[in-house]
Design a protein around this motif. Structure first.
Motif, PDB file in Angstrom:
ATOM      1  N   ALA A   1       0.843  -1.119  -0.109  1.00 19.59           N
ATOM      2  CA  ALA A   1      -0.083  -0.091   0.078  1.00 19.59           C
ATOM      3  C   ALA A   1       1.026   1.138  -0.022  1.00 19.59           C
ATOM      4  O   ALA A   1       0.542   2.106  -0.571  1.00 19.59           O
ATOM      5  CB  ALA A   1      -0.960   0.045   1.337  1.00 19.59           C
ATOM      6  N   ALA A   2       2.031   1.294   0.585  1.00 21.61           N
ATOM      7  CA  ALA A   2       2.886   2.390   0.717  1.00 21.61           C
ATOM      8  C   ALA A   2       3.512   2.689  -0.593  1.00 21.61           C
ATOM      9  O   ALA A   2       3.632   3.874  -0.888  1.00 21.61           O
ATOM     10  CB  ALA A   2       3.724   2.046   2.005  1.00 21.61           C
ATOM     11  N   ILE A   3       3.863   1.575  -1.225  1.00 25.28           N
ATOM     12  CA  ILE A   3       4.493   1.451  -2.270  1.00 25.28           C
ATOM     13  C   ILE A   3       3.665   2.210  -3.356  1.00 25.28           C
ATOM     14  O   ILE A   3       3.783   2.844  -4.369  1.00 25.28           O
ATOM     15  CB  ILE A   3       4.974   0.267  -2.941  1.00 25.28           C
ATOM     16  CG1 ILE A   3       6.333   0.023  -2.006  1.00 25.28           C
ATOM     17  CG2 ILE A   3       5.594   0.149  -4.357  1.00 25.28           C
ATOM     18  CD1 ILE A   3       6.597  -1.601  -1.918  1.00 25.28           C
ATOM     19  N   ASP A   4       2.473   1.890  -3.224  1.00 24.57           N
ATOM     20  CA  ASP A   4       1.137   2.573  -4.420  1.00 24.57           C
ATOM     21  C   ASP A   4       1.240   3.858  -4.141  1.00 24.57           C
ATOM     22  O   ASP A   4       0.896   4.550  -4.895  1.00 24.57           O
ATOM     23  CB  ASP A   4      -0.109   1.602  -4.154  1.00 24.57           C
ATOM     24  CG  ASP A   4      -0.346   0.441  -4.791  1.00 24.57           C
ATOM     25  OD1 ASP A   4       0.247   0.319  -5.909  1.00 24.57           O
ATOM     26  OD2 ASP A   4      -1.174  -0.352  -4.428  1.00 24.57           O
ATOM     27  N   ALA A   5       1.199   4.433  -2.924  1.00 21.96           N
ATOM     28  CA  ALA A   5       1.108   5.771  -2.505  1.00 21.96           C
ATOM     29  C   ALA A   5       2.185   6.416  -2.801  1.00 21.96           C
ATOM     30  O   ALA A   5       2.101   7.862  -3.275  1.00 21.96           O
ATOM     31  CB  ALA A   5       0.676   5.831  -1.056  1.00 21.96           C
TER      32      ALA A   5
ATOM     33  N   TYR B   1      12.215   1.819  -1.431  1.00 17.97           N
ATOM     34  CA  TYR B   1      11.778   0.773  -0.816  1.00 17.97           C
ATOM     35  C   TYR B   1      12.759  -0.472  -1.329  1.00 17.97           C
ATOM     36  O   TYR B   1      12.522  -1.505  -0.787  1.00 17.97           O
ATOM     37  CB  TYR B   1      10.334   0.585  -1.350  1.00 17.97           C
ATOM     38  CG  TYR B   1       9.389   1.359  -0.354  1.00 17.97           C
ATOM     39  CD1 TYR B   1       8.806   0.788   0.790  1.00 17.97           C
ATOM     40  CD2 TYR B   1       8.974   2.665  -0.744  1.00 17.97           C
ATOM     41  CE1 TYR B   1       8.022   1.423   1.433  1.00 17.97           C
ATOM     42  CE2 TYR B   1       8.382   3.393   0.051  1.00 17.97           C
ATOM     43  CZ  TYR B   1       7.646   3.156   1.323  1.00 17.97           C
ATOM     44  OH  TYR B   1       6.822   3.909   1.824  1.00 17.97           O
ATOM     45  N   VAL B   2      13.942  -0.073  -2.100  1.00 17.15           N
ATOM     46  CA  VAL B   2      14.858  -1.002  -2.352  1.00 17.15           C
ATOM     47  C   VAL B   2      16.155  -0.455  -1.356  1.00 17.15           C
ATOM     48  O   VAL B   2      16.873  -1.417  -1.004  1.00 17.15           O
ATOM     49  CB  VAL B   2      15.225  -0.964  -3.647  1.00 17.15           C
ATOM     50  CG1 VAL B   2      16.466  -1.812  -4.070  1.00 17.15           C
ATOM     51  CG2 VAL B   2      13.891  -1.382  -4.504  1.00 17.15           C
ATOM     52  N   ILE B   3      16.544   0.600  -1.343  1.00 15.26           N
ATOM     53  CA  ILE B   3      17.395   1.262  -0.406  1.00 15.26           C
ATOM     54  C   ILE B   3      17.567   0.692   0.956  1.00 15.26           C
ATOM     55  O   ILE B   3      18.478   0.435   1.333  1.00 15.26           O
ATOM     56  CB  ILE B   3      17.641   2.717  -0.664  1.00 15.26           C
ATOM     57  CG1 ILE B   3      18.063   3.183  -2.160  1.00 15.26           C
ATOM     58  CG2 ILE B   3      18.674   3.215   0.233  1.00 15.26           C
ATOM     59  CD1 ILE B   3      17.717   4.665  -2.425  1.00 15.26           C
ATOM     60  N   ILE B   4      16.347   0.944   1.400  1.00 14.49           N
ATOM     61  CA  ILE B   4      16.081   0.466   3.048  1.00 14.49           C
ATOM     62  C   ILE B   4      16.450  -0.919   3.153  1.00 14.49           C
ATOM     63  O   ILE B   4      17.162  -1.305   4.014  1.00 14.49           O
ATOM     64  CB  ILE B   4      14.915   1.162   3.496  1.00 14.49           C
ATOM     65  CG1 ILE B   4      14.887   2.602   3.314  1.00 14.49           C
ATOM     66  CG2 ILE B   4      14.639   0.546   4.969  1.00 14.49           C
ATOM     67  CD1 ILE B   4      13.369   3.073   3.623  1.00 14.49           C
ATOM     68  N   PRO B   5      15.827  -1.720   2.483  1.00 11.07           N
ATOM     69  CA  PRO B   5      16.103  -3.353   2.521  1.00 11.07           C
ATOM     70  C   PRO B   5      17.460  -3.658   2.306  1.00 11.07           C
ATOM     71  O   PRO B   5      18.104  -4.323   3.138  1.00 11.07           O
ATOM     72  CB  PRO B   5      15.224  -3.909   1.362  1.00 11.07           C
ATOM     73  CG  PRO B   5      14.035  -3.173   1.374  1.00 11.07           C
ATOM     74  CD  PRO B   5      14.617  -1.725   1.508  1.00 11.07           C
TER      75      PRO B   5
END
Length: 412
Positions: A67-71, A78-82
């Motif tokens: 949902a966060a990625i959609d928004a 969301y790739v850097i943090i992982p």
């Protein structure tokens, strides 16, 4: 026009590099964690429990992450943090093998991993749009499996040469290279509306993953079938590695590396084949074949623990996982195209799938401790029979949703 074509080629090359490096970042230490903890005098049951706690944490975060990625309009984060979390988790396990610290590292890795799958799907959609997604996702998965092959081969060699500590350091390095790769994808090359599958008439209302799932019958059936499949599949490889490590003499990390390499080489071919079959026949048959592979794999694993059994066991793993790596994201994107909820849908399906996968190591580990590895493999393999039953029982509904032609609600 020529400049735009060169720009797209460079962007897609960076996307392939991301899929290559994130493979070991996601799974590099997973198969080796069991034998590492066994060497530190852990029992099989607690090892499975640690893996399950991490899996549950990841499962709970997958739908919110989607949902966060959609928004968001900053999908690269969301790739850097992982990637950062993977580096920190590897360091934590090396510093201490205390139960709660190891558990914390697995929780951190799982939560970070919950975001990266939907993020890469969204980024891919944003770059190539719905019409180009099936083919590009096939290439993504082929590079992802190739990355696993290289990562596993290097892990086996480094584990033999320098000890298992080097495997954790390699996973951290791949995390760093994943961060470099995503930064090479220009933010402006990602169309945020296409990335979430939002049509001009699409409803932009914010919804949770559970609502998306419950309002779509084909998606709900897919999620349930995947949950039972991964309840059997999730714990089979780490358990098979531990069984071999206890039974065989020699370097355990090299054996585990070989199990990964065999499966991932098959997955490269399976992902490309799955892409082509999906284009020609739709996704239903691709998923059916993937479900069939697991019961055979469990039976062979129960009766052939060792150098001979590793080949059929992991070839079947490669077929099942390779086909699903293409079919599941493609099918979810196809079903939800035009809704603007593709990534939250991906997250919801991954959450239910993750429920099975997260329980699998604990279920398999405790069965192995009480009844032996053979019984554990047979029981784990049998869970896919439920997946097959669901897939065949609801075949009409699913075939209607699994058509191979792109939906007309999205423009290229």
């Amino acid at each position: 026009m020529k400049t735009g074509s060169v720009h797209l080629t460079r962007t897609l090359s960076a996307l392939k590099a991301l899929n290559f490096f994130m493979a070991d970042m996601q799974a590099g230490i997973g198969p080796f964690l069991g034998i590492f903890l066994l060497s530190k005098d852990w029992e099989r049951g607690p090892i499975g429990t640690v893996m399950t706690i991490g899996g549950v944490a990841g499962m709970l975060m997958t739908a919110p992450a989607g949902a966060a990625i959609d928004a968001t309009t900053h999908k690269r984060r969301y790739v850097i943090i992982p990637g950062i979390c993977t580096i920190l988790a590897s360091a934590l396990i090396l510093l201490s093998q205390d139960f709660w610290l190891v558990t914390l590292s697995q929780v951190a890795t799982a939560i970070a991993g919950a975001a990266i799958g939907p993020a890469v799907v969204g980024i891919t959609l944003g770059i190539v749009k719905q019409k180009g997604f099936n083919r590009q996702n096939g290439y993504n998965q082929a590079f992802n499996h190739a990355g696993n092959v290289v990562g596993a081969a290097l892990s086996g060699y480094l584990g033999l040469k320098f000890g298992i500590t080097a495997i954790f350091l390699l996973s951290a390095l791949f995390g760093l290279l994943s961060i470099v790769s995503i930064l090479m994808i220009p933010a402006e090359s990602i169309d945020d509306k296409a990335a979430r599958g939002l049509s001009e008439e699409g409803n932009d209302e914010k919804v949770n993953g559970l609502k998306v799932l419950l309002n779509c019958k084909p998606l709900m059936i897919l999620a349930a079938a995947l949950a039972f499949f991964h309840l059997g599949n999730g714990g089979l490889l780490p358990l098979y590695g531990m069984a071999a490590a206890e039974k065989m003499e020699g370097n355990a990390s090299m054996f585990v590396a070989l199990t990964v390499i065999i499966a991932q080489i098959v997955m490269i071919a399976a992902s490309v084949a799955g892409m082509k079959v999906a284009e020609a026949k739709g996704y239903w048959i691709v998923m059916l074949v993937s479900f069939i592979a697991l019961p055979f794999r469990g039976y062979i694993a129960a009766h052939m623990i060792g150098p001979v059994g590793i080949y059929p066991v992991q070839i079947l793993d490669g077929i099942g996982a390779g086909l699903q790596s293409v079919a599941v994201p493609g099918l979810v994107a196809h079903i939800l195209n035009g809704t603007g909820r593709i990534n939250v849908g991906q997250g919801a399906v991954m959450t239910v799938q993750g429920l099975g996968a997260s329980l699998s190591p604990a279920v398999g580990g405790w069965i192995a401790q009480k009844m032996g590895y053979g019984s554990s493999f047979m029981i784990l393999g049998s869970f896919a029979m439920v997946s097959l039953l669901l897939w065949i029982l609801y075949s009409k509904t699913l075939k209607d949703a699994c058509g191979h032609q792109p939906a007309n609600r999205s423009e290229e």
